[in-house]
Write a protein that holds these residues in place. Sequence first.
Motif, PDB file in Angstrom:
ATOM      1  N   VAL A 150      25.097  30.294  78.517  1.00 33.64           N
ATOM      2  CA  VAL A 150      23.866  29.461  78.082  1.00 33.64           C
ATOM      3  C   VAL A 150      24.562  28.180  77.493  1.00 33.64           C
ATOM      4  N   GLU A 151      25.572  28.296  76.865  1.00 35.02           N
ATOM      5  CA  GLU A 151      26.218  26.974  76.417  1.00 35.02           C
ATOM      6  C   GLU A 151      26.696  26.078  77.468  1.00 35.02           C
ATOM      7  N   VAL A 152      27.379  26.620  78.647  1.00 35.16           N
ATOM      8  CA  VAL A 152      27.753  26.060  79.763  1.00 35.16           C
ATOM      9  C   VAL A 152      26.504  25.383  80.354  1.00 35.16           C
ATOM     10  N   GLU A 153      25.450  26.137  80.711  1.00 35.62           N
ATOM     11  CA  GLU A 153      24.502  25.344  81.313  1.00 35.62           C
ATOM     12  C   GLU A 153      23.762  24.108  80.708  1.00 35.62           C
ATOM     13  N   ALA A 154      23.961  24.089  79.111  1.00 35.61           N
ATOM     14  CA  ALA A 154      23.506  23.116  78.599  1.00 35.61           C
ATOM     15  C   ALA A 154      24.413  21.857  78.692  1.00 35.61           C
ATOM     16  N   ASN A 155      25.802  22.169  78.984  1.00 32.08           N
ATOM     17  CA  ASN A 155      26.766  20.897  78.923  1.00 32.08           C
ATOM     18  C   ASN A 155      27.003  20.803  80.472  1.00 32.08           C
ATOM     19  N   LEU A 156      26.428  21.170  81.241  1.00 28.58           N
ATOM     20  CA  LEU A 156      27.032  21.022  82.739  1.00 28.58           C
ATOM     21  C   LEU A 156      27.056  19.612  83.112  1.00 28.58           C
ATOM     22  N   GLY A 157      28.024  19.134  83.730  1.00 28.47           N
ATOM     23  CA  GLY A 157      28.474  17.696  84.031  1.00 28.47           C
ATOM     24  C   GLY A 157      28.933  16.917  82.851  1.00 28.47           C
ATOM     25  N   THR A 158      29.541  17.512  81.743  1.00 22.15           N
ATOM     26  CA  THR A 158      30.376  17.031  80.854  1.00 22.15           C
ATOM     27  C   THR A 158      31.606  17.678  80.287  1.00 22.15           C
ATOM     28  N   ALA A 159      32.352  17.334  79.841  1.00 25.59           N
ATOM     29  CA  ALA A 159      33.629  18.006  79.464  1.00 25.59           C
ATOM     30  C   ALA A 159      33.136  18.938  78.413  1.00 25.59           C
ATOM     31  N   MET A 160      33.488  20.187  78.686  1.00 26.48           N
ATOM     32  CA  MET A 160      32.722  21.156  77.696  1.00 26.48           C
ATOM     33  C   MET A 160      33.909  22.471  77.017  1.00 26.48           C
ATOM     34  N   THR A 161      34.985  22.240  77.562  1.00 20.97           N
ATOM     35  CA  THR A 161      36.243  23.330  77.062  1.00 20.97           C
ATOM     36  C   THR A 161      36.231  23.456  75.376  1.00 20.97           C
ATOM     37  N   TYR A 162      36.254  22.269  74.836  1.00 24.94           N
ATOM     38  CA  TYR A 162      36.384  22.205  73.245  1.00 24.94           C
ATOM     39  C   TYR A 162      34.864  22.590  72.729  1.00 24.94           C
ATOM     40  N   THR A 163      33.726  22.328  73.267  1.00 22.94           N
ATOM     41  CA  THR A 163      32.546  22.684  73.054  1.00 22.94           C
ATOM     42  C   THR A 163      32.295  24.262  72.893  1.00 22.94           C
ATOM     43  N   LEU A 164      32.961  24.851  74.169  1.00 25.42           N
ATOM     44  CA  LEU A 164      32.853  26.183  74.242  1.00 25.42           C
ATOM     45  C   LEU A 164      33.793  27.082  73.188  1.00 25.42           C
ATOM     46  N   PHE A 165      34.945  26.574  72.902  1.00 26.53           N
ATOM     47  CA  PHE A 165      35.980  27.289  71.914  1.00 26.53           C
ATOM     48  C   PHE A 165      35.251  27.098  70.647  1.00 26.53           C
ATOM     49  N   GLU A 166      34.621  25.813  70.303  1.00 26.16           N
ATOM     50  CA  GLU A 166      34.171  25.708  68.796  1.00 26.16           C
ATOM     51  C   GLU A 166      32.840  26.422  68.692  1.00 26.16           C
ATOM     52  N   TYR A 167      31.783  26.668  69.913  1.00 22.68           N
ATOM     53  CA  TYR A 167      30.788  27.305  69.844  1.00 22.68           C
ATOM     54  C   TYR A 167      31.254  28.976  69.375  1.00 22.68           C
ATOM     55  N   ALA A 168      32.234  29.325  70.187  1.00 22.23           N
ATOM     56  CA  ALA A 168      32.455  30.599  69.852  1.00 22.23           C
ATOM     57  C   ALA A 168      33.238  30.839  68.662  1.00 22.23           C
ATOM     58  N   LYS A 169      33.871  29.950  67.771  1.00 25.39           N
ATOM     59  CA  LYS A 169      34.461  30.032  66.672  1.00 25.39           C
ATOM     60  C   LYS A 169      33.476  30.202  65.635  1.00 25.39           C
ATOM     61  N   ASP A 170      32.354  29.182  65.880  1.00 27.53           N
ATOM     62  CA  ASP A 170      31.185  29.058  64.946  1.00 27.53           C
ATOM     63  C   ASP A 170      30.304  30.614  64.958  1.00 27.53           C
ATOM     64  N   ASN A 171      30.381  31.188  66.255  1.00 27.75           N
ATOM     65  CA  ASN A 171      29.463  32.276  66.443  1.00 27.75           C
ATOM     66  C   ASN A 171      30.128  33.531  66.498  1.00 27.75           C
ATOM     67  N   LYS A 172      31.274  33.686  65.925  1.00 32.43           N
ATOM     68  CA  LYS A 172      32.224  34.887  65.857  1.00 32.43           C
ATOM     69  C   LYS A 172      31.498  36.066  65.543  1.00 32.43           C
ATOM     70  N   GLU A 173      31.081  35.833  64.390  1.00 29.78           N
ATOM     71  CA  GLU A 173      30.249  37.327  63.658  1.00 29.78           C
ATOM     72  C   GLU A 173      29.170  37.578  64.645  1.00 29.78           C
ATOM     73  N   LEU A 174      28.283  36.717  65.074  1.00 27.78           N
ATOM     74  CA  LEU A 174      27.278  37.170  65.846  1.00 27.78           C
ATOM     75  C   LEU A 174      27.674  37.822  67.205  1.00 27.78           C
ATOM     76  N   PHE A 175      28.880  37.064  67.808  1.00 28.53           N
ATOM     77  CA  PHE A 175      29.138  37.866  69.088  1.00 28.53           C
ATOM     78  C   PHE A 175      29.679  39.062  68.827  1.00 28.53           C
ATOM     79  N   MET A 176      30.420  39.334  67.627  1.00 26.80           N
ATOM     80  CA  MET A 176      31.150  40.682  67.430  1.00 26.80           C
ATOM     81  C   MET A 176      30.196  41.722  66.506  1.00 26.80           C
ATOM     82  N   GLU A 177      29.071  41.464  66.368  1.00 25.64           N
ATOM     83  CA  GLU A 177      28.215  42.123  65.161  1.00 25.64           C
ATOM     84  C   GLU A 177      28.126  43.757  65.995  1.00 25.64           C
ATOM     85  N   ASN A 178      28.064  43.893  67.302  1.00 23.03           N
ATOM     86  CA  ASN A 178      27.904  45.200  68.039  1.00 23.03           C
ATOM     87  C   ASN A 178      29.259  45.897  68.210  1.00 23.03           C
ATOM     88  N   GLN A 179      30.597  45.349  67.801  1.00 23.71           N
ATOM     89  CA  GLN A 179      31.831  45.585  68.054  1.00 23.71           C
ATOM     90  C   GLN A 179      32.142  46.703  66.851  1.00 23.71           C
TER      91      GLN A 179
END
Length: 174
Positions: A85-114
């Motif tokens: 979803v984040e990739v779709e929003a950033n298509l056409g721009t440099a997004m690797t940093y954005t993806l890593f930071e997004y994952a860091k900010d949402n770590k708890e949310l991502f892993m809530e079912n783990q």
Amino acid sequence: LLCSVPQMELEALRSIYEGDLCFRELSPVSFQYRIGENGDPKAFLIEVSWPETYPQTAPVISMDAFFNNTISSAVKRSILDKLMVEVEANLGTAMTYTLFEYAKDNKELFMENQPVNTVTSVSNSIAIGTPDVPASKKKDKKEQLSKTQKRKLADKTDNKGELPRGWNWVDVIK
């Protein structure tokens, strides 16, 4: 111009994450980032690879690294879906940093079912001493390490909790 965007992003990533032990450049178009501290049961590794037409097309995001083998496939799928979803929003721009930071900010949310008891699944041993506690109580309490787990962790790190230089080096000669 197309070629220069990934080149500029590569240089930016190298300077931003210089000295960051979580970041690893596998090749000039492939990167790994560990979300979470070493030893954190909810840590995970994201691998981002750029196809030739990046950033006009989405980067390839993978969680197939051995580091993630304790994470359930459902959780991996949900993390990848959220990142796309984040990739779709950033298509056409440099997004690797954005993806890593997004994952860091949402770590708890991502892993809530783990499930947290990943230590037992890695070593295939039977945990003794802690009976199953209902999930509601488990979330408030920090995971306790046994004396032997603490000792092993201390043996791996120096007195400041840092891993020794070269701990993640790969033996190329083999």
